[in-house]
Design a protein around this motif. Structure first.
Motif, mmCIF file in Angstrom:
data_model
loop_
_atom_site.group_PDB
_atom_site.id
_atom_site.type_symbol
_atom_site.label_atom_id
_atom_site.label_comp_id
_atom_site.label_asym_id
_atom_site.label_seq_id
_atom_site.Cartn_x
_atom_site.Cartn_y
_atom_site.Cartn_z
ATOM 1 N N UNK A 71 8.331 -4.014 1.561
ATOM 2 C CA UNK A 71 7.772 -3.878 2.902
ATOM 3 C C UNK A 71 8.415 -2.688 3.596
ATOM 4 N N UNK A 72 7.621 -1.925 4.335
ATOM 5 C CA UNK A 72 8.150 -0.831 5.144
ATOM 6 C C UNK A 72 8.039 -1.215 6.609
ATOM 7 N N UNK A 73 9.162 -1.035 7.353
ATOM 8 C CA UNK A 73 9.154 -1.371 8.776
ATOM 9 C C UNK A 73 10.162 -0.504 9.512
ATOM 10 N N UNK A 74 9.687 0.228 10.498
ATOM 11 C CA UNK A 74 10.549 0.971 11.411
ATOM 12 C C UNK A 74 11.555 1.857 10.673
ATOM 13 N N UNK A 75 11.060 2.617 9.694
ATOM 14 C CA UNK A 75 11.916 3.557 8.980
ATOM 15 C C UNK A 75 12.717 2.979 7.833
ATOM 16 N N UNK A 76 12.533 1.697 7.544
ATOM 17 C CA UNK A 76 13.286 1.044 6.471
ATOM 18 C C UNK A 76 12.362 0.414 5.447
ATOM 19 N N UNK A 77 12.832 0.401 4.200
ATOM 20 C CA UNK A 77 12.196 -0.375 3.147
ATOM 21 C C UNK A 77 12.975 -1.670 2.950
ATOM 22 N N UNK A 78 12.242 -2.783 2.851
ATOM 23 C CA UNK A 78 12.850 -4.089 2.619
ATOM 24 C C UNK A 78 12.335 -4.636 1.296
ATOM 25 N N UNK A 79 13.283 -5.120 0.466
ATOM 26 C CA UNK A 79 12.955 -5.570 -0.876
ATOM 27 C C UNK A 79 13.354 -7.034 -1.023
ATOM 28 N N UNK A 80 12.385 -7.881 -1.397
ATOM 29 C CA UNK A 80 12.669 -9.287 -1.680
ATOM 30 C C UNK A 80 12.979 -9.413 -3.165
ATOM 31 N N UNK A 81 14.257 -9.613 -3.492
ATOM 32 C CA UNK A 81 14.707 -9.704 -4.883
ATOM 33 C C UNK A 81 14.753 -11.169 -5.293
ATOM 34 N N UNK A 82 13.758 -11.567 -6.074
ATOM 35 C CA UNK A 82 13.558 -12.989 -6.365
ATOM 36 C C UNK A 82 14.713 -13.602 -7.148
ATOM 37 N N UNK A 83 15.111 -12.990 -8.257
ATOM 38 C CA UNK A 83 16.071 -13.645 -9.149
ATOM 39 C C UNK A 83 17.519 -13.498 -8.713
ATOM 40 N N UNK A 84 17.849 -12.450 -7.974
ATOM 41 C CA UNK A 84 19.208 -12.353 -7.425
ATOM 42 C C UNK A 84 19.327 -13.071 -6.091
#
Length: 345
Positions: free
Chosen positions: A300-313
């Protein structure tokens, strides 16, 4: 949108069957993009993918189970509260949903179908779907493409069409939503065996980018909203070297200014940066960076940042993006077991 009680909020979906807490609420710092978990709500199994209503008053989640359902939550100051029981979607394993035309649309991976569930005036779900559109077909991959597997469904930028991406049939379907019915307009074939997973539109509204799960690539397409047609133009790799056997791209997002596209690839556990060229008709791989965890399921991109949902970690990592190069630089992480996606309120 500023939630009651002050500050912005992020909602994070997770897989409860793998230890996830359900739908997690996190506060978003005013600068820097830092997340802080403030609460969670369970009661719905495997709420893996989320979508907000246009006014932000309601949050919707798939229940990615064999039975398949969708749930509605009412958003309050600090978290989200379940607004009635989940509604069956008539398909198995829903992986994605969107809000469009007074309905919640779900892509049902297991059964290869798309469902339209009508919304009540207050944003709650009606008790039964109004329409179920079944996909048909198969692909050459012996294990993954024995039948249709709808993986994403969303409206196009013009608001005229519903676009669904099917990993099992190597195709994208364009539909119209008319009086609660999904009517197939056309089906566009992509490269056999590519396994298309998700599609995102360029801000110009005339190009679309499809990330392929079975061949780590992005297919660049021209989109014509007037005729509801998608034309594949080129395919660009998301990895510089030959991928490992378990390299499976997942998420894809385009920058609001249209200059970059980012993808996430599981197994390799990297984010790829692609520069947009030729007015959107071409992508060029700039480089890759580690995603900060294991098995990045959504981006997801929001307000200049990328956010990553890391399922297994079991974490969500975020990255500040360099405005000139598009390269992400890690900012931090929070623990969310079996994290699956992030949306912002």
């Amino acid at each position: 949108m500023v939630a009651q009680g002050g500050g912005r909020r992020a909602f994070i979906g997770s897989f409860t069957a793998a230890g996830g807490p359900g739908v997690v609420t996190a506060a978003v710092a005013a600068s820097g993009g830092t997340l802080t978990v403030v609460g969670s709500v369970d009661g719905v199994p495997d709420p893996s993918y989320l979508a907000l209503s246009p006014d932000g008053a309601m949050l919707y989640a798939v229940s990615e189970t064999a039975d398949g359902a969708v749930a509605a939550y009412r958003v309050n100051g600090r978290t989200a509260e379940l607004a009635g029981p989940p509604v069956p979607v008539g398909g198995s394993g829903p992986t994605h949903l969107s809000v469009f035309g007074g309905h919640v649309l779900t892509a049902n991976y297991g059964s290869g179908s798309v469902t339209a569930v009508p919304l009540r005036p207050d944003g709650r779900l009606a008790p039964a779907p109004s329409c179920l559109l079944r996909h048909s077909g198969a692909g050459p991959h012996e294990r993954r493409q024995r039948g249709p597997h709808a993986h994403q469904v969303q409206p196009d930028p013009s608001g005229r069409w519903v676009v669904s991406v099917d990993l099992g049939t190597d195709s994208v379907r364009v539909c119209a939503l008319t009086d609660g019915d999904l009517l197939l307009h056309r089906e566009i074939a992509l490269r056999p065996g590519s396994g298309p997973r998700h599609l995102t539109f360029h801000p110009d509204g005339t190009h679309a980018y499809v990330v392929n799960e079975l061949t780590p690539t992005v297919t660049v397409c021209h989109w014509d909203a007037a005729t509801g047609s998608l034309k594949p133009l080129a395919q660009t790799p998301v990895l510089a070297d030959a991928p490992a056997a378990d390299a499976y791209p997942s998420g894809i997002v385009v920058a609001p200014d249209g200059r970059f596209v980012w993808t996430a690839t599981r197994g390799e556990d990297v984010l790829s940066v692609l520069a947009v060229e030729e007015n959107g008709a071409r992508l060029r791989l700039v480089g890759t960076v580690a995603c900060g965890g294991h098995w990045p399921r959504a981006l997801t991109f929001h307000d200049g940042c990328l956010y990553v949902a890391n399922e297994r970690s079991g974490d969500v990592t975020w990255f500040r993006v360099h405005p000139e190069t598009g390269l992400p630089q890690r900012g931090g992480a929070i623990e969310v077991p079996a994290a699956a996606c992030v949306v912002f309120h």
